[in-house]
Design an enzyme around this catalytic site. Structure first.
Site, short mmCIF file in Angstrom:
data_model
loop_
_atom_site.label_atom_id
_atom_site.label_comp_id
_atom_site.label_asym_id
_atom_site.label_seq_id
_atom_site.Cartn_x
_atom_site.Cartn_y
_atom_site.Cartn_z
N ASP A 196 -18.17 -8.40 8.64
CA ASP A 196 -18.16 -7.77 7.33
C ASP A 196 -17.05 -6.73 7.27
OD1 ASP A 196 -19.38 -5.75 8.88
OD2 ASP A 196 -20.69 -5.13 7.25
N PHE A 237 -10.40 -7.75 10.02
CA PHE A 237 -9.71 -7.00 11.07
C PHE A 237 -8.53 -6.17 10.58
CE2 PHE A 237 -11.82 -10.50 13.31
CZ PHE A 237 -12.55 -9.79 14.25
N HIS A 258 -15.85 -10.89 21.31
CA HIS A 258 -15.26 -10.10 20.24
C HIS A 258 -14.23 -9.13 20.82
CE1 HIS A 258 -15.11 -7.31 16.79
NE2 HIS A 258 -15.60 -8.31 16.08
N TYR A 288 -14.71 -3.31 7.07
CA TYR A 288 -14.81 -1.94 7.57
C TYR A 288 -15.50 -1.09 6.50
CZ TYR A 288 -11.26 -3.35 11.01
OH TYR A 288 -10.55 -3.98 12.01
#
Length: 221
Positions: free
Chosen positions: A65, A78, A187, A67
């Protein structure tokens, strides 16, 4: 809210906008933006689609989701706008690109340049309430973004899907694994990356090798 989606995506996902779940989703998101501070700005909710038309997609990077702190979210997984401090996950992405390809680490975290080359930077959930990670995860966005992944898988071959972390890897079932390249890892967050499984995977060079083999231009990471 000034919200719009690029025409080629509208052609492939237009049916979703007419489904009951999307009407409920739209109502819930409007209510959230009306009464809460939410990100990204409305005009950027579909930014991933708007910068990377359906027929131009070469690589799909799936995030969870947006930031959730002010100024960070820009509708691309990202990515943060120029002038915003890079989050640790993005720093680790750039470190791995440097180790893999020798590219210098950029001074800013705006990944629009990737999107414009055909990298779909897709968060599974497209909105979030300020300071509350995953706060919009149950509104129904995943049904819409799953439909986007399925549309690509059904109608486009020889794409590269980068699935980072357990959540992104859970989307593997949506992808035609015989006709595309799937690259999986932990991740890039320091919580995962520093325990191993992120650095040294050479995902970015593997991606470019696959694209080149299939007569596509490599991504300038």
């Amino acid at each position: 809210m000034n919200v719009s989606i690029e025409q080629s995506w509208l052609q492939h996902l237009g049916g979703e906008f007419k489904k009951p779940y999307f009407e409920r989703l739209t109502d819930a998101v409007r209510e959230e933006y009306r009464h809460q501070k939410c990100f990204p700005p409305g005009r950027l909710i579909f930014n991933a689609f708007n910068l990377c038309p359906f027929d131009k997609v070469k690589v799909v990077i799936i995030g969870q989701d947006p930031y959730h702190e002010p100024g960070q979210a820009m509708g691309l997984s990202f990515s943060v706008p120029e002038g915003i401090t890079m989050p640790p996950s993005l720093i680790n992405i750039f470190k791995e690109i440097h180790d893999d390809l020798g590219n210098p680490i950029p001074k800013d975290g705006d990944l629009s340049r990737w999107a414009e080359q055909g990298v779909l930077l897709l968060n599974a959930t497209l909105t979030v309430r300020a300071h509350q990670a995953n706060s919009h995860q149950k509104l129904g966005w995943d049904m819409f973004t799953d439909a986007a992944i399925q549309a690509l898988s059904a109608q486009r071959d020889h794409l590269v899907y980068m699935l980072w972390g357990g959540y992104a890897r859970s989307k593997r079932y949506l992808i035609n694994q015989q006709q595309n390249l799937i690259l999986e890892s932990v991740h890039p967050s320091p919580l995962s990356a520093n325990r191993g499984g992120w650095f040294g995977q050479h995902q970015f060079s593997k991606c470019n090798e696959y694209l080149k083999k299939n007569e596509e231009d490599e991504i300038r990471w």
